[in-house]
Design a protein around this motif. Structure first.
Motif, PDB file in Angstrom:
ATOM      1  N   PHE A 155      14.227   2.415   4.260  1.00 13.51           N
ATOM      2  CA  PHE A 155      13.176   1.839   3.420  1.00 13.51           C
ATOM      3  C   PHE A 155      12.536   2.926   2.562  1.00 13.51           C
ATOM      4  CE2 PHE A 155       8.691   0.946   2.710  1.00 13.51           C
ATOM      5  CZ  PHE A 155       8.695  -0.352   2.233  1.00 13.51           C
ATOM      6  N   MET A 156      12.145   4.030   3.184  1.00 22.39           N
ATOM      7  CA  MET A 156      11.496   5.133   2.455  1.00 22.39           C
ATOM      8  C   MET A 156      12.447   5.752   1.430  1.00 22.39           C
ATOM      9  SD  MET A 156       8.400   5.343   3.484  1.00 22.39           S
ATOM     10  CE  MET A 156       7.306   5.030   4.857  1.00 22.39           C
ATOM     11  N   ARG A 157      13.681   5.966   1.840  1.00 21.06           N
ATOM     12  CA  ARG A 157      14.668   6.576   0.948  1.00 21.06           C
ATOM     13  C   ARG A 157      14.961   5.677  -0.255  1.00 21.06           C
ATOM     14  NH1 ARG A 157      18.669   7.368   4.429  1.00 21.06           N
ATOM     15  NH2 ARG A 157      19.539   5.335   3.962  1.00 21.06           N
ATOM     16  N   GLU A 180       0.801  -1.225   0.000  1.00 25.39           N
ATOM     17  CA  GLU A 180       0.000   0.000   0.000  1.00 25.39           C
ATOM     18  C   GLU A 180       0.836   1.278   0.000  1.00 25.39           C
ATOM     19  OE1 GLU A 180      -2.587   0.121   3.406  1.00 25.39           O
ATOM     20  OE2 GLU A 180      -0.946   0.559   4.773  1.00 25.39           O
ATOM     21  N   MET A 181       2.123   1.169   0.260  1.00 30.26           N
ATOM     22  CA  MET A 181       2.969   2.356   0.404  1.00 30.26           C
ATOM     23  C   MET A 181       2.983   3.266  -0.828  1.00 30.26           C
ATOM     24  SD  MET A 181       4.427   3.502   3.103  1.00 30.26           S
ATOM     25  CE  MET A 181       4.545   2.055   4.114  1.00 30.26           C
ATOM     26  N   PRO A 182       3.036   2.733  -2.065  1.00 36.29           N
ATOM     27  CA  PRO A 182       2.999   3.653  -3.214  1.00 36.29           C
ATOM     28  C   PRO A 182       1.727   4.497  -3.265  1.00 36.29           C
ATOM     29  CG  PRO A 182       3.746   1.490  -3.925  1.00 36.29           C
ATOM     30  CD  PRO A 182       3.271   1.350  -2.499  1.00 36.29           C
ATOM     31  N   TYR A 226      10.149   7.373  -1.489  1.00 36.01           N
ATOM     32  CA  TYR A 226       8.887   7.801  -0.905  1.00 36.01           C
ATOM     33  C   TYR A 226       9.127   9.075  -0.105  1.00 36.01           C
ATOM     34  CZ  TYR A 226       7.128   3.108  -1.970  1.00 36.01           C
ATOM     35  OH  TYR A 226       6.752   1.945  -2.590  1.00 36.01           O
ATOM     36  N   ASP A 227       8.212  10.001  -0.220  1.00 36.80           N
ATOM     37  CA  ASP A 227       8.298  11.276   0.492  1.00 36.80           C
ATOM     38  C   ASP A 227       7.405  11.208   1.728  1.00 36.80           C
ATOM     39  OD1 ASP A 227       8.901  13.913   1.083  1.00 36.80           O
ATOM     40  OD2 ASP A 227       7.339  14.708  -0.236  1.00 36.80           O
ATOM     41  N   LEU A 228       7.702  10.272   2.612  1.00 40.23           N
ATOM     42  CA  LEU A 228       6.879  10.048   3.802  1.00 40.23           C
ATOM     43  C   LEU A 228       7.761  10.080   5.051  1.00 40.23           C
ATOM     44  CD1 LEU A 228       4.810   7.085   2.330  1.00 40.23           C
ATOM     45  CD2 LEU A 228       3.918   9.360   2.860  1.00 40.23           C
TER      46      LEU A 228
END
Length: 182
Positions: free
Chosen positions: A118-120, A86-88, A124-126
């Motif tokens: 993980f985000m980097r 679901e992250m995207p 992902y900009d979260l």
């Protein structure tokens, strides 16, 4: 031979989280895993329990400090295939509502270094947070991922357990209505 290929594919899906996440993401693209959004003119719900959140640099704040803002909060883990799937869509939702909605991605493992990496690695900009207080009451869930939307009054107006496609137009419409009700 076909049976062996089927068994091999099944084993890969069961024991390789990225493969399971890819399968779930494929289901999202065909319309599965859609979050249930209730149509309410004035959303009303229980007030979110106050928790203390911390970012990687150690700065902490209370969830209640965000009263007056709309908050999208997601409890997740890097090892969780539905979370990865679901992250995207959460990242896309954040891009659409950047500056309008506060996104809080809570790492349930409290390993911010791993979560930030993980985000980097996935661009992902979260922003990732961890809790420094116990999560109880209406924010506590035994299911991950679990997502909440908290309105400007601190009320939980949306809760979804499990993976979801947050690029859903019903959800973006719901968020836009919340923004207009401010």
């Amino acid at each position: 031979m076909i049976n062996l290929l089927f068994i091999a594919a099944l084993i890969i899906i069961l024991f390789f989280p990225p493969a399971k996440a890819l399968l779930i993401r494929g289901g999202m693209h065909i319309g599965l895993f859609q979050p249930e959004v209730t149509e309410q003119k004035v959303p009303d719900g229980p007030v979110a329990e106050d928790i203390i959140l911390e970012v990687q640099d150690g700065k902490a704040f209370h969830l209640s400090d965000l009263k007056g803002k709309i908050v999208f909060m997601n409890f997740w883990a890097t090892w969780c295939p539905p979370c990865i799937a679901e992250m995207p869509s959460i990242n896309s939702l954040r891009k659409e509502f950047k500056g309008k909605v506060v996104f809080i991605m809570v790492d349930i493992d409290n390993d911010l270094g791993k979560s930030v990496e993980f985000m980097r690695d996935r661009n992902y900009d979260l922003q990732v947070y961890r809790t420094t207080s116990s999560v109880k009451g209406n924010l506590a869930s035994k299911v991950i991922p679990s997502s909440f939307i908290i309105n400007q009054h601190g009320q939980i107006v949306f809760h979804h357990k499990g993976a979801a496609d947050y690029s859903n137009t019903k959800l973006t419409t719901f968020l836009n209505k919340l923004l207009l009700s401010n």
